[in-house]
Design a protein around this motif. Sequence first.
Motif, short mmCIF file in Angstrom:
data_model
loop_
_atom_site.label_atom_id
_atom_site.label_comp_id
_atom_site.label_asym_id
_atom_site.label_seq_id
_atom_site.Cartn_x
_atom_site.Cartn_y
_atom_site.Cartn_z
N LEU A 169 -6.96 -9.73 4.55
CA LEU A 169 -5.66 -9.20 4.96
C LEU A 169 -5.15 -8.15 3.98
O LEU A 169 -5.41 -8.23 2.78
CB LEU A 169 -4.63 -10.33 5.05
N ASP A 174 0.06 -8.23 6.37
CA ASP A 174 -0.19 -9.09 7.54
C ASP A 174 -1.22 -8.48 8.48
O ASP A 174 -1.40 -8.94 9.60
CB ASP A 174 1.11 -9.34 8.29
N ARG A 184 -9.27 -13.33 9.36
CA ARG A 184 -8.10 -13.16 8.48
C ARG A 184 -8.25 -13.99 7.20
O ARG A 184 -7.75 -13.61 6.15
CB ARG A 184 -6.83 -13.58 9.22
#
Length: 91
Positions: free
Chosen positions: A21, A24, A88
């Motif tokens: 990441l 975000d 992520r």
Amino acid sequence: MSVRVAIRVKPGASRARVGGLHGDRLVVAVNARAVDGAATEAALAALAGSLGARRRNVRLVSGATSRDKLVEVDDAVPGLAGRLDELRALG
């Protein structure tokens, strides 16, 4: 239906990869340079490959000339939500 994913493209990377990441946003590093949309196209193709999707199932929504982009992925891709979570979590 589709899922929108915020990504951060890192053009000119020594190694292409999808994961981790930046804030975000999902990081997509590509070898292509940021010239004439090459990095954007490479990022969309890399994201599709990482998600097990076809390139046609991943579309740019906004950010054509920015490193920060918003893309849309068809949710017909099996296990899409889980795969996005895995990407992520990589760092």
